[in-house]
Scaffold this motif. Structure first.
Motif, PDB file in Angstrom:
ATOM      1  N   ARG A 141       0.951  -1.160  -0.020  1.00 48.38           N
ATOM      2  CA  ARG A 141      -0.019   0.006  -0.069  1.00 48.38           C
ATOM      3  C   ARG A 141       0.904   1.083  -0.069  1.00 48.38           C
ATOM      4  O   ARG A 141       0.937   2.142   0.965  1.00 48.38           O
ATOM      5  N   VAL A 142       1.663   1.224  -1.233  1.00 43.36           N
ATOM      6  CA  VAL A 142       2.354   2.508  -1.417  1.00 43.36           C
ATOM      7  C   VAL A 142       1.510   3.771  -2.037  1.00 43.36           C
ATOM      8  O   VAL A 142       0.388   3.497  -2.047  1.00 43.36           O
ATOM      9  N   VAL A 193      -7.865  -7.822  -0.983  1.00 46.46           N
ATOM     10  CA  VAL A 193      -7.434  -8.816  -1.718  1.00 46.46           C
ATOM     11  C   VAL A 193      -6.052  -8.724  -2.638  1.00 46.46           C
ATOM     12  O   VAL A 193      -5.301  -9.642  -2.764  1.00 46.46           O
ATOM     13  N   GLN A 194      -5.665  -7.392  -3.023  1.00 43.75           N
ATOM     14  CA  GLN A 194      -4.696  -7.096  -3.909  1.00 43.75           C
ATOM     15  C   GLN A 194      -3.759  -5.968  -3.310  1.00 43.75           C
ATOM     16  O   GLN A 194      -2.636  -5.748  -3.708  1.00 43.75           O
ATOM     17  N   SER A 195      -3.714  -5.635  -1.961  1.00 42.25           N
ATOM     18  CA  SER A 195      -2.918  -4.934  -1.439  1.00 42.25           C
ATOM     19  C   SER A 195      -2.652  -5.326   0.163  1.00 42.25           C
ATOM     20  O   SER A 195      -3.402  -5.720   0.765  1.00 42.25           O
ATOM     21  N   PHE A 196      -1.322  -5.186   0.487  1.00 38.77           N
ATOM     22  CA  PHE A 196      -0.959  -5.457   1.801  1.00 38.77           C
ATOM     23  C   PHE A 196      -0.102  -4.299   2.321  1.00 38.77           C
ATOM     24  O   PHE A 196       0.244  -3.256   1.676  1.00 38.77           O
ATOM     25  N   GLU A 197       0.178  -4.240   3.860  1.00 40.89           N
ATOM     26  CA  GLU A 197       0.841  -3.042   4.464  1.00 40.89           C
ATOM     27  C   GLU A 197       2.437  -3.141   4.049  1.00 40.89           C
ATOM     28  O   GLU A 197       2.911  -4.346   3.802  1.00 40.89           O
ATOM     29  N   ILE A 198       2.927  -2.141   3.965  1.00 42.01           N
ATOM     30  CA  ILE A 198       4.416  -2.210   3.420  1.00 42.01           C
ATOM     31  C   ILE A 198       5.210  -3.020   4.282  1.00 42.01           C
ATOM     32  O   ILE A 198       5.161  -2.795   5.341  1.00 42.01           O
ATOM     33  N   GLY A 199       5.843  -3.858   3.725  1.00 36.62           N
ATOM     34  CA  GLY A 199       6.837  -4.736   4.600  1.00 36.62           C
ATOM     35  C   GLY A 199       6.256  -6.115   4.935  1.00 36.62           C
ATOM     36  O   GLY A 199       7.245  -6.859   5.590  1.00 36.62           O
ATOM     37  N   ASP A 200       4.935  -6.293   4.841  1.00 34.62           N
ATOM     38  CA  ASP A 200       4.224  -7.279   5.736  1.00 34.62           C
ATOM     39  C   ASP A 200       4.582  -8.494   4.285  1.00 34.62           C
ATOM     40  O   ASP A 200       3.586  -8.806   3.783  1.00 34.62           O
TER      41      ASP A 200
END
Length: 373
Positions: free
Chosen positions: A296-297, A309-316
């Protein structure tokens, strides 16, 4: 209008593609457009954007500055560039052009409208101080996403009333149809499930997260494969890692002049970046109706929304791997997600709309400066 574009370099990247689309579009609308690249102009396959600009009748000039020692010479060439034919509007792109271009344009002709272009939210203290000083000499600032605009306000001290968000665009037709890349050329079965990464081989792009989760992303003995496309400082170490993991599972390809066949062929685009602006490759995958797994940049909220479904927290990296698993193990859902992605870029991120937004902003600021005079 006479519009000059100043950019750090003209290699085929996201900012350079945006400049080319806007410059060519404005020239087609009757504006007088020139382009100045601080760095040397690319040659060979990398020159495709410069070639397109020149084919459109746009003058492209180089400052030939490929190192810090050559910046003074580029500054003099840029000053001569402005003195030959002072523009009504000067649009700068990227950090070095924002700083050098803003100071030079303002000194040369004080009634030129100077507009910066912020493409990425790279939070480095010294860089921020320099760019903040440049912004004080600008009449406006175009940011590639709303999160980048907020970064400019919070970190660079930009005036909220003088900043605007104009997102990137994508040619859907270029990505939705055409010949697909043949994975058998890499020694892989034609029915392989392909995960694709496209980007610079740099710490920014989160390649270490891919390396950490490779056994889950591309399990041994499975039909999953990973293609990494790009150049950069980590290219050598990535090549060694590919050999260690096994080229039957992962391979790096060099920079490609046209990634559309690869994007169309992939089953999923993976981009675990730590910071961005609005990643063009995500838009390209959306145009090709492909599902995406992306951190999620900056810019992802505009493109994908808050999509679990398509995005995740940065670094996870664990969340990243789970999302890849989820999409690749459910083909019907992947197809549906990809189709919705394509509909969104077709509706909201057209090239014509982007060009109109730039020109409207230029005209607004130019008219405002005339009113002041």
């Amino acid at each position: 209008m006479h519009i000059d574009f100043i950019i750090t370099e003209m290699f085929a990247g996201g900012a350079e593609r945006c400049l080319t689309e806007v410059a060519c579009g404005l020239a087609d609308r009757g504006d007088h457009v020139r382009v100045f690249s601080l760095g040397s102009l690319p040659v060979g396959q990398q020159s495709l954007l410069v070639d397109r600009l020149r084919e459109t009748g746009i003058e492209v000039v180089s400052g030939n500055a490929d190192s810090v020692r050559e910046v003074i010479g580029a500054r003099k060439r840029l000053d001569c560039f402005f003195s030959e034919s002072p523009p009504d509007v000067c649009q700068t792109f990227m950090f070095h052009a924002n700083t050098l271009g803003a100071f030079t344009a303002r000194l040369r002709k004080r009634d030129t409208v100077v507009i910066g272009g912020l493409r990425v939210a790279e939070d480095r203290w010294i860089r921020n101080r320099i760019e903040a000083a440049a912004l004080k000499r600008m009449d406006g600032l175009i940011c590639v996403s709303e999160s980048v605009r907020q970064f400019s306000i919070n970190k660079l001290g930009a005036d909220p009333n003088r900043t605007i968000t104009i997102p990137n665009s994508v040619d859907v037709g270029r990505f939705e149809s055409g010949e697909d890349f043949d994975v058998s050329s890499l020694g892989w079965p034609v029915d392989s499930k392909v995960i694709l990464f496209v980007g610079r081989m740099h710490q920014q792009k989160g390649l270490d997260l891919i390396q950490k989760q490779i056994d889950r992303l591309v399990p041994k003995g499975s039909n999953r494969k990973l293609i990494l496309i790009g150049e950069g400082p980590l290219a050598g170490s990535i090549d060694q890692w590919c050999e260690t993991v096994g080229t039957d599972r992962v391979q790096r390809m060099p920079w490609q002049s046209d990634v559309a066949p690869l994007v169309r062929r992939c089953d999923l685009l993976l981009l675990p970046s730590r910071y961005e602006g609005m990643p063009n490759v995500v838009m390209e995958a959306m145009a090709a109706a492909r599902p995406i797994v992306c951190s999620r940049v900056e810019g992802i909220a505009e493109l994908l929304g808050d999509d679990p479904v398509q995005s995740f927290e940065i670094g996870d990296d664990l969340a990243m791997a789970k999302q890849v698993d989820g999409l690749l193990s459910q083909p019907e859902q992947s197809v549906q997600v990809g189709q919705l992605n394509q509909q969104r870029v077709r509706r909201d991120f057209s090239i014509a709309g982007m060009i109109d937004a730039y020109r409207s902003y230029y005209r607004k600021l130019a008219d405002r400066r005339l009113d002041v005079r």
